[in-house]
Design an enzyme around this catalytic site. Structure first.
Site, PDB file in Angstrom:
ATOM      1  N   HIS A 128       0.863  -1.182   0.000  1.00  0.00           N
ATOM      2  CA  HIS A 128       0.000   0.000   0.000  1.00  0.00           C
ATOM      3  C   HIS A 128       0.903   1.236   0.000  1.00  0.00           C
ATOM      4  O   HIS A 128       1.756   1.398   0.869  1.00  0.00           O
ATOM      5  CB  HIS A 128      -0.931  -0.002   1.220  1.00  0.00           C
ATOM      6  CG  HIS A 128      -2.014  -1.030   1.091  1.00  0.00           C
ATOM      7  ND1 HIS A 128      -2.464  -1.785   2.153  1.00  0.00           N
ATOM      8  CD2 HIS A 128      -2.714  -1.434   0.001  1.00  0.00           C
ATOM      9  CE1 HIS A 128      -3.418  -2.601   1.712  1.00  0.00           C
ATOM     10  NE2 HIS A 128      -3.584  -2.417   0.419  1.00  0.00           N
TER      11      HIS A 128
ATOM     12  N   GLU B  15       2.083   3.539   2.949  1.00  0.00           N
ATOM     13  CA  GLU B  15       2.567   2.877   4.163  1.00  0.00           C
ATOM     14  C   GLU B  15       4.101   2.813   4.131  1.00  0.00           C
ATOM     15  O   GLU B  15       4.728   1.756   4.212  1.00  0.00           O
ATOM     16  CB  GLU B  15       1.876   1.511   4.299  1.00  0.00           C
ATOM     17  CG  GLU B  15       0.353   1.701   4.402  1.00  0.00           C
ATOM     18  CD  GLU B  15      -0.482   0.423   4.368  1.00  0.00           C
ATOM     19  OE1 GLU B  15       0.086  -0.671   4.476  1.00  0.00           O
ATOM     20  OE2 GLU B  15      -1.718   0.542   4.232  1.00  0.00           O
TER      21      GLU B  15
ATOM     22  N   HIS C  18       2.496  -3.766   6.884  1.00  0.00           N
ATOM     23  CA  HIS C  18       1.616  -2.631   6.597  1.00  0.00           C
ATOM     24  C   HIS C  18       1.731  -1.625   7.732  1.00  0.00           C
ATOM     25  O   HIS C  18       2.335  -1.903   8.760  1.00  0.00           O
ATOM     26  CB  HIS C  18       0.149  -3.087   6.519  1.00  0.00           C
ATOM     27  CG  HIS C  18      -0.175  -3.918   5.320  1.00  0.00           C
ATOM     28  ND1 HIS C  18      -0.979  -3.477   4.302  1.00  0.00           N
ATOM     29  CD2 HIS C  18       0.205  -5.172   4.974  1.00  0.00           C
ATOM     30  CE1 HIS C  18      -1.084  -4.421   3.384  1.00  0.00           C
ATOM     31  NE2 HIS C  18      -0.368  -5.478   3.762  1.00  0.00           N
TER      32      HIS C  18
ATOM     33  N   GLU D  92       0.624  -4.876  11.145  1.00  0.00           N
ATOM     34  CA  GLU D  92       0.248  -3.463  11.005  1.00  0.00           C
ATOM     35  C   GLU D  92       1.129  -2.700  11.978  1.00  0.00           C
ATOM     36  O   GLU D  92       0.967  -2.812  13.193  1.00  0.00           O
ATOM     37  CB  GLU D  92      -1.235  -3.261  11.343  1.00  0.00           C
ATOM     38  CG  GLU D  92      -2.204  -3.909  10.370  1.00  0.00           C
ATOM     39  CD  GLU D  92      -2.375  -3.130   9.072  1.00  0.00           C
ATOM     40  OE1 GLU D  92      -1.911  -1.988   8.991  1.00  0.00           O
ATOM     41  OE2 GLU D  92      -2.966  -3.694   8.136  1.00  0.00           O
TER      42      GLU D  92
HETATM   43  C1  BZS Z   1      -4.097  -2.066   5.609  1.00  0.00           C
HETATM   44  C2  BZS Z   1      -5.151  -2.840   6.372  1.00  0.00           C
HETATM   45  C3  BZS Z   1      -5.266  -4.230   5.806  1.00  0.00           C
HETATM   46  C4  BZS Z   1      -6.113  -4.164   4.547  1.00  0.00           C
HETATM   47  C5  BZS Z   1      -5.853  -5.190   6.819  1.00  0.00           C
HETATM   48  C6  BZS Z   1      -5.642  -6.620   6.429  1.00  0.00           C
HETATM   49  C7  BZS Z   1      -4.393  -7.181   6.460  1.00  0.00           C
HETATM   50  C8  BZS Z   1      -6.666  -7.387   5.983  1.00  0.00           C
HETATM   51  C9  BZS Z   1      -4.188  -8.495   6.095  1.00  0.00           C
HETATM   52  C10 BZS Z   1      -6.476  -8.695   5.617  1.00  0.00           C
HETATM   53  C11 BZS Z   1      -5.214  -9.254   5.669  1.00  0.00           C
HETATM   54  O1  BZS Z   1      -4.371  -1.587   4.532  1.00  0.00           O
HETATM   55  O2  BZS Z   1      -2.947  -1.966   6.069  1.00  0.00           O
HETATM   56  O3  BZS Z   1      -7.271  -3.730   4.611  1.00  0.00           O
HETATM   57  O4  BZS Z   1      -5.620  -4.547   3.502  1.00  0.00           O
HETATM   58 ZN    ZN Z   2      -1.928  -1.722   4.129  1.00  0.00          ZN
END
Ligand code: BZS
Ligand code: ZN
Ligand code: CA
Ligand code: CA
Length: 427
Positions: free
Chosen positions: A189, A192, A317, A390
């Site tokens: 992303h 990030e 992330h 995260e």
């Molecule tokens: C992000 C949040 C991330 C998303 C949450 C997520 C991570 C969902 C891994 C599923 C698996 O954007 O950092 O929404 O992609």
């Molecule tokens: Zn992300």
């Protein structure tokens, strides 16, 4: 889908002829004279249950972070009104574009960026972050300074043609040995940026520390460590081009209707688009793309992983300080492709990872439902012990994506212990 509580709230509202939200009558203006921003930053204060969070996440708004029963989102006036009419409590906390301009230290120059243009540097004060060119130079320097334990190659090129380097770190790096393969991926992303620094820190630690740090030496000798510092180089460059942060998430691949970008973390080919955990709308921040692996970067990683035997993986992330494991497409622990014993293993390792870095552990659907994400694919298709981290900070608005560069060292070294736990458990 409505929760029972929400249905009751709506029924009560219908009976009185008003939908009361955050203390204002629906349809009334905010109690300030300022007009509702085109891209408003809102805090959804009543997203305590996961069904509510999934409903918000799938409504087309941009979810910045979710933690402790609240969500920070970016919404258009129409999207905010729609969520309020569905019973959600939204508090306007700022104007996304103004905040981006302020965070970048200058007046708004939104729209100045052009695709394919490379960024000179991060905005003033944040030069400690690596641009794409600086990241490539860093990876090349690590490879040439430590030629005996590294092999530099590429997973392919991005939509706009940028190379996506992968650095292997292992003893006898030129040979594909029968040692557990561990993969770290970063920055899928765009906004990030702290995650590119995380992958560069892993590279630095396992190269510079070889021969002096016994823990590092042990892992380099017994594992094949692969690091991909940037899975979305086009998006990352776009995000810092034009002199100010853009708040961009997706890749930069054009859609058939002229909009730009697919959410890489909704485009992976395991149960793609299955479960209401992504959007079919091209302008949505969680747009899943026209077909699985349609994103150039996803197709590249898919082909590269298919040629390896990866055993364990972390995809980094920001933000919220969470350790997440699969599946995301279902609330269930046990389902097709996941036994109770396998789930328990994920939960046990995930809990240990989180106690090492101080994050909060959870199954990823505990945040909200997603489909086509990298972790569901890594486990569902390849049976890789896979996690999403995260990173810092634990909460925030748009500033959550742009922590000052003083945070790079403390917040990347913070994950050393967790990285080592993953490397141990890849065996
Ligand atoms: C992000 C949040 C991330 C998303 C949450 C997520 C991570 C969902 C891994 C599923 C698996 O954007 O950092 O929404 O992609
Ligand atoms: Zn992300
Ligand atoms: Ca080796
Ligand atoms: Ca091998």
């Amino acid at each position: 889908m409505f929760t029972k509580r929400r249905v009751l709230a709506l029924a009560a509202a219908a009976a009185t002829g008003l939908v009361l939200v955050t203390g204002w009558a629906a349809g009334a203006q905010e109690p300030t004279a300022a007009p509702t921003p085109d891209r408003g930053l809102y805090r959804v204060t009543d997203a305590a249950d996961v069904a509510a969070r999934t409903e918000v996440a799938s409504s087309g708004v941009d979810v910045l972070g979710a933690r402790d029963g609240a969500m920070d989102i970016v919404a258009s006036p129409a999207q905010a009104a729609a969520l309020r009419s569905r019973g959600f409590a939204l508090a306007l906390t700022g104007d996304f574009d103004k905040l981006l301009a302020e965070r970048s230290g200058g007046p708004s120059s939104r729209g100045a960026s052009a695709s394919g243009v490379s960024a000179a540097d991060f905005p003033a004060g944040d030069e400690g972050y690596h641009t794409y060119a600086e990241m490539v130079a860093e990876v090349q320097a690590a490879a040439s300074d430590h030629a005996a334990i590294t092999a530099l190659s590429s997973i392919g090129t991005s939509y706009e043609g940028r190379d996506m380097p992968v650095l292997k770190i292992s003893d006898n790096a030129a040979t594909d040995e029968a040692e557990p393969e561990v993969l770290f991926t970063c920055n899928m992303h765009a906004r990030e940026h702290l995650t590119t620094e995380m992958c560069l820190h892993i590279i630095q630690r396992f190269t510079d520390g070889y021969g002096t740090d016994p823990t590092v030496t042990g892992f380099v000798d017994s594992r094949e460590i692969f690091v991909v510092p940037n899975l979305n180089p086009d998006g990352t460059e776009y995000d810092i081009s034009g002199g100010q942060y853009q708040g961009w998430r997706k890749n930069r691949q054009p859609n058939s209707d002229g909009t730009i970008g697919t959410d890489i973390n909704r485009n992976f080919p395991y149960k793609w688009g299955c479960c209401g955990g992504s959007s079919g709308s091209t302008s949505a921040e969680d747009y899943r793309g026209p077909s699985a692996s349609s994103a150039t970067e996803v197709a590249a990683l898919e082909a590269w992983v298919g040629g390896r035997q990866i055993k364990a993986h972390i995809d980094f992330h920001t933000f919220s300080e969470l350790v997440l494991w699969p599946f995301g497409h279902t609330y269930d622990q046990v389902t097709e492709g996941m036994t109770q014993a396998e789930y328990n293993h994920f939960r046990d390792i995930g809990t240990r990872l989180a106690s090492a870095n101080g994050y909060t552990p959870d199954q990823s659907s505990g945040l909200y439902i997603t489909d086509g994400d990298i972790n569901d694919w890594m486990w569902g298709t390849h049976k890789v012990l896979t996690f999403c981290f995260e990173m810092y900070p634990s909460g925030g608005g748009i500033d959550g994506f742009y922590p000052p560069d003083e945070n790079i060292v403390p917040q990347t070294t913070r994950n050393d212990g967790a990285v080592d736990i993953l490397l141990t458990n890849a065996g």
